[in-house]
Design a protein around this motif. Structure first.
Motif, short mmCIF file in Angstrom:
data_model
loop_
_atom_site.label_atom_id
_atom_site.label_comp_id
_atom_site.label_asym_id
_atom_site.label_seq_id
_atom_site.Cartn_x
_atom_site.Cartn_y
_atom_site.Cartn_z
N SER A 1 0.87 -1.27 -0.09
CA SER A 1 0.18 0.02 -0.09
C SER A 1 1.00 1.28 0.09
O SER A 1 0.69 2.32 -0.67
N LEU A 2 1.84 1.43 0.66
CA LEU A 2 2.58 2.45 0.83
C LEU A 2 3.49 2.47 -0.41
O LEU A 2 3.41 3.76 -0.98
N LEU A 3 3.90 1.45 -1.13
CA LEU A 3 4.50 1.68 -2.25
C LEU A 3 3.82 2.31 -3.42
O LEU A 3 4.03 3.07 -4.12
N SER A 4 2.62 1.69 -3.52
CA SER A 4 1.69 2.17 -4.47
C SER A 4 1.30 3.48 -4.31
O SER A 4 1.32 4.48 -5.20
N ILE A 5 1.25 4.05 -3.24
CA ILE A 5 0.97 5.45 -2.71
C ILE A 5 2.22 6.28 -3.27
O ILE A 5 2.14 7.42 -3.86
#
Length: 161
Positions: free
Chosen positions: A55-59
């Motif tokens: 989720s963090l990497l996608s953001i």
């Protein structure tokens, strides 16, 4: 005289939150993440399964928006950007390499054609695409199709643009 370069923060997140709707309510994938990523350095995002790494990497890659907190990319506060500027920022400055690189590539295109397509989206030339393949050591595999490349080569192709 000694010149000391000040590190440039390319990405900064403050109190970053990500919520997902589920059939039973909401799930909080990120809870107040604080981080800064300096240009020209390598960073690792680690943690146990389900801790919000993807989720963090996608953001951070501007593939999805945060639910709360602030995200700054190259000096721009992402939540304040219109969609057109967000798309432009992503096209020009972000390379996304999926966990399974084949998921984001077209099997009927060669490595060269894949990179040329990305170069066109970024307003660059075929020569830029060739240089990108050379930078990641794939110029000798430019005419190879997806099924002919190793996973490592596929990830390098993703980094080429």
């Amino acid at each position: 005289m000694t010149v000391v370069e000040t590190p440039v923060v390319a990405v900064r997140c403050q109190r970053l939150v990500k919520m997902y709707a589920t059939p039973t309510g909401e799930t909080q994938a990120l809870r107040g993440v604080e981080a800064a990523f300096v240009s020209g350095t390598v960073s690792a995002v680690t943690g146990p399964s389900g801790s919000g790494k993807s989720s963090l990497l996608s953001i951070l890659a501007l593939r999805e928006r945060q639910s709360g907190g602030e995200l700054e990319v190259l000096g721009d506060t992402v939540s304040a950007l219109p969609v057109r500027r967000l798309v432009s920022l992503r096209r020009k400055h972000v390379a996304w390499v999926a966990q399974r690189p084949a998921d984001s590539l077209f099997p009927h295109l060669t490595a060269r054609e894949q990179v040329e397509q990305t170069a066109r989206l970024r307003g660059r030339t075929r020569d830029d695409a060739h240089e990108a393949l050379a930078r990641v050591g794939l110029e000798h595999r430019a005419d190879a199709h997806l099924g002919e490349l190793s996973v490592t080569s596929l990830k390098a192709r993703g980094c080429a643009g």
